[in-house]
Enzyme design. Structure first.
Site, PDB file in Angstrom:
ATOM      1  N   ASP A  49      -0.870  13.207   6.847  1.00  0.00           N
ATOM      2  CA  ASP A  49       0.190  12.552   7.628  1.00  0.00           C
ATOM      3  C   ASP A  49       1.001  13.600   8.398  1.00  0.00           C
ATOM      4  OD1 ASP A  49       0.859   9.554   5.937  1.00  0.00           O
ATOM      5  OD2 ASP A  49      -0.457  11.060   5.108  1.00  0.00           O
ATOM      6  N   GLU A  72       7.116   8.744  12.125  1.00  0.00           N
ATOM      7  CA  GLU A  72       7.427   8.354  10.751  1.00  0.00           C
ATOM      8  C   GLU A  72       7.856   9.541   9.876  1.00  0.00           C
ATOM      9  OE1 GLU A  72       4.281   6.464   8.497  1.00  0.00           O
ATOM     10  OE2 GLU A  72       5.549   6.367   6.720  1.00  0.00           O
ATOM     11  N   ASP A 144       2.915   6.695  14.246  1.00  0.00           N
ATOM     12  CA  ASP A 144       2.607   6.626  12.823  1.00  0.00           C
ATOM     13  C   ASP A 144       1.322   7.437  12.639  1.00  0.00           C
ATOM     14  OD1 ASP A 144       2.062   6.046  10.208  1.00  0.00           O
ATOM     15  OD2 ASP A 144       2.597   3.927  10.384  1.00  0.00           O
ATOM     16  N   ASP A 147      -1.174   5.331   9.460  1.00  0.00           N
ATOM     17  CA  ASP A 147      -0.646   4.016   9.100  1.00  0.00           C
ATOM     18  C   ASP A 147      -1.585   3.456   8.050  1.00  0.00           C
ATOM     19  OD1 ASP A 147       0.810   1.624   9.207  1.00  0.00           O
ATOM     20  OD2 ASP A 147      -0.574   0.789  10.685  1.00  0.00           O
ATOM     21  N   ASP A 293       5.114   0.740  13.175  1.00  0.00           N
ATOM     22  CA  ASP A 293       4.109  -0.063  12.472  1.00  0.00           C
ATOM     23  C   ASP A 293       3.668  -1.286  13.258  1.00  0.00           C
ATOM     24  OD1 ASP A 293       3.636   1.386  10.147  1.00  0.00           O
ATOM     25  OD2 ASP A 293       5.512   0.694   9.247  1.00  0.00           O
TER      26      ASP A 293
HETATM   27  N1  LIG Z   1       7.561  -2.048   0.816  1.00  0.00           N
HETATM   28  C1  LIG Z   1       6.909  -2.185   1.957  1.00  0.00           C
HETATM   29  N2  LIG Z   1       6.847  -3.394   2.574  1.00  0.00           N
HETATM   30  C2  LIG Z   1       6.176  -3.538   3.729  1.00  0.00           C
HETATM   31  N3  LIG Z   1       5.513  -2.513   4.334  1.00  0.00           N
HETATM   32  C3  LIG Z   1       5.543  -1.290   3.768  1.00  0.00           C
HETATM   33  C4  LIG Z   1       6.226  -1.070   2.555  1.00  0.00           C
HETATM   34  N4  LIG Z   1       6.070   0.235   2.225  1.00  0.00           N
HETATM   35  C5  LIG Z   1       5.340   0.800   3.202  1.00  0.00           C
HETATM   36  N5  LIG Z   1       5.009  -0.105   4.133  1.00  0.00           N
HETATM   37  C6  LIG Z   1       4.267   0.115   5.362  1.00  0.00           C
HETATM   38  O1  LIG Z   1       3.468  -1.030   5.594  1.00  0.00           O
HETATM   39  C7  LIG Z   1       2.357  -0.646   6.357  1.00  0.00           C
HETATM   40  C8  LIG Z   1       1.093  -1.002   5.670  1.00  0.00           C
HETATM   41  O2  LIG Z   1       1.010  -2.343   5.635  1.00  0.00           O
HETATM   42  P1  LIG Z   1      -0.345  -2.906   5.150  1.00  0.00           P
HETATM   43  O3  LIG Z   1      -0.289  -2.875   3.673  1.00  0.00           O
HETATM   44  O4  LIG Z   1      -0.362  -4.262   5.757  1.00  0.00           O
HETATM   45  O5  LIG Z   1      -1.382  -2.005   5.707  1.00  0.00           O
HETATM   46  C9  LIG Z   1       2.407   0.783   6.489  1.00  0.00           C
HETATM   47  O6  LIG Z   1       3.023   1.078   7.689  1.00  0.00           O
HETATM   48  C10 LIG Z   1       3.242   1.227   5.361  1.00  0.00           C
HETATM   49  O7  LIG Z   1       3.680   2.480   5.662  1.00  0.00           O
HETATM   50  P2  LIG Z   1       2.670   3.764   5.847  1.00  0.00           P
HETATM   51  O8  LIG Z   1       2.524   4.026   7.326  1.00  0.00           O
HETATM   52  O9  LIG Z   1       3.452   4.786   5.169  1.00  0.00           O
HETATM   53  O10 LIG Z   1       1.352   3.476   5.175  1.00  0.00           O
HETATM   54 MG   LIG Z   2       2.741   2.610   8.885  1.00  0.00          MG
HETATM   55 MG   LIG Z   3       2.324   6.245   8.059  1.00  0.00          MG
HETATM   56 MG   LIG Z   4       4.214   6.221   5.158  1.00  0.00          MG
END
Ligand SMILES: Nc1ncnc2c1ncn2[C@@H]1O[C@H](COP(=O)(O)O)[C@@H](O)[C@H]1OP(=O)(O)O
Ligand SMILES: [Mg+2]
Ligand SMILES: [Mg+2]
Ligand SMILES: [Mg+2]
Length: 357
Positions: A49, A72, A144, A147, A293
């Protein structure tokens, strides 16, 4: 004479996402235990990341030095005294990727393929260029770098996601999906694709490899019949209220099982007709969704002829800062289906409130 908008931005964004995807795909095979940290919100973050954010921000910084970036990640953990090992690894990965030979499509992007490595200080500073707070006016990027980090760690779907926002409107979105099958009809076939949309110019799928001669595929969300329709949803139960999705599917009379997939790859799947509805409802834990996101996914869906709103049918507001404000969930679908889903969400909410479901 009308000119095509954002030509340079699109070329740079694709090059940056491609380089970041090369990095993340190679990091996955080499990740070791202490290369994943847990952030304050309990979500994971890996050396992939941080270094992918360094790569994309460096390329954007060369091409568009005045542009701000809402990214992010930040370099605080790398700057900490305990972060030496982490820092060294990230600097090594980012430099390896940035100094790699020039690829097709990168000809006009200054600074790439120069072989010139950056210092640790420069890498941390460039990661922190992602600290912009966003807002209603002006132009900025959202990034991101990975993601769906949980999907990445499982070896499943994740995406490198970049968007350009001007005066709160998403103008360009580029999503790199290294693990997504090129065609849903060949799920075990070739993987790795990029999705690109410029406002007013359509949505396309292009190859991940810069040397591929495969032509871009224009995407249009198809009119799916009732028996083809299904929901696209998160893998992680903590990210979306999957039990509510089940109720909405019932109201809609959907018989197909949902497709569970991490990251904005869900928007890409929707745009090319692999599933008819992306429904993401808040779990009630107070989580605020982030602009990085949904920005690229939203322009992709709209340019593929679809509609994206919150679960009440209100437009998303990318001018509120780093988050999208109060979380009412998201509904994205083809035009005809979208209004049916909003009705179904309303009905499922009423049923929930009256305890009749
Ligand atoms: N508690 C949360 N509720 C909703 N979305 C979250 C939560 N924690 C992280 N995310 C983010 O939701 C997205 C993933 O959603 P999905 O599960 O549908 O793929 C990612 O962007 C993730 O961040 P990250 O970019 O750090 O992975
Ligand atoms: Mg994300
Ligand atoms: Mg991310
Ligand atoms: Mg993240």
């Amino acid at each position: 004479m009308s000119t095509v908008p954002y030509v340079a931005e699109k070329q740079v964004a694709i090059a940056a996402v491609r380089r970041a995807c090369t990095l993340t795909a190679s990091v996955f095979n080499k990740l070791v235990k202490n290369e994943t940290l847990t952030k304050d919100d309990k979500s994971p973050v890996t050396v992939g990341d941080f270094s992918a954010q360094a790569v994309v921000n460096t390329i954007l910084g060369h091409a568009f030095p005045d542009d701000r970036i809402v990214g992010e990640e930040d370099a605080a953990d790398m700057r900490a005294e305990s972060g030496v090992e982490l820092r060294n690894r990230i600097v090594e990965l980012a430099n390896e990727t940035l100094t790699g030979p020039l690829q097709p499509g990168e000809e006009n992007i200054w600074g790439l393929g120069s072989g010139k490595a950056q210092t640790a200080e420069q890498i941390m500073d460039v990661i922190d260029r992602g600290n912009y707070d966003g807002g209603r006016t002006g132009r900025f990027w959202t990034l991101d770098p990975i993601d769906g980090t949980k999907g990445f760690l499982r070896g499943e779907q994740y995406a490198v996601c970049l968007a350009l926002i001007n005066n709160a409107r998403v103008e360009l979105g580029v999503i790199g999906c290294p693990n997504l099958p090129v065609s849903a009809s060949a799920p075990t076939g070739e993987r790795g694709c990029i999705f690109v949309a410029v406002r007013g110019e359509g949505a396309y799928q292009i190859p991940l490899s810069p040397s591929s001669t495969v032509e871009p595929i224009r995407l249009q969300i198809p009119d799916l019949s009732q028996d083809q329709l299904n929901l696209l949803e998160s893998v992680e139960k903590a990210h979306a209220k999957l039990s509510f999705n089940e109720k909405v599917a019932q109201v809609l009379g959907i018989t197909r099982e949902p497709t569970r997939m991490d990251s904005q790859a869900k928007y890409c799947a929707l745009a090319r007709g692999d599933g008819g509805v992306y429904l993401r409802m808040p779990t009630g834990a107070g989580y605020r969704e982030k602009i990085w996101d949904h920005a690229p996914g939203s322009v992709l869906v709209e340019e593929a002829g679809g509609v994206i709103t919150d679960s009440r049918g209100q437009p998303l507001d990318f001018g509120l800062g780093r988050t999208l404000g109060e979380n009412f969930g998201f509904v994205a679908a083809g035009k005809k289906v979208h209004s049916r889903v909003l009705e179904a969400v309303k009905k499922a909410k009423e049923d929930e409130a009256t305890g009749s479901a």
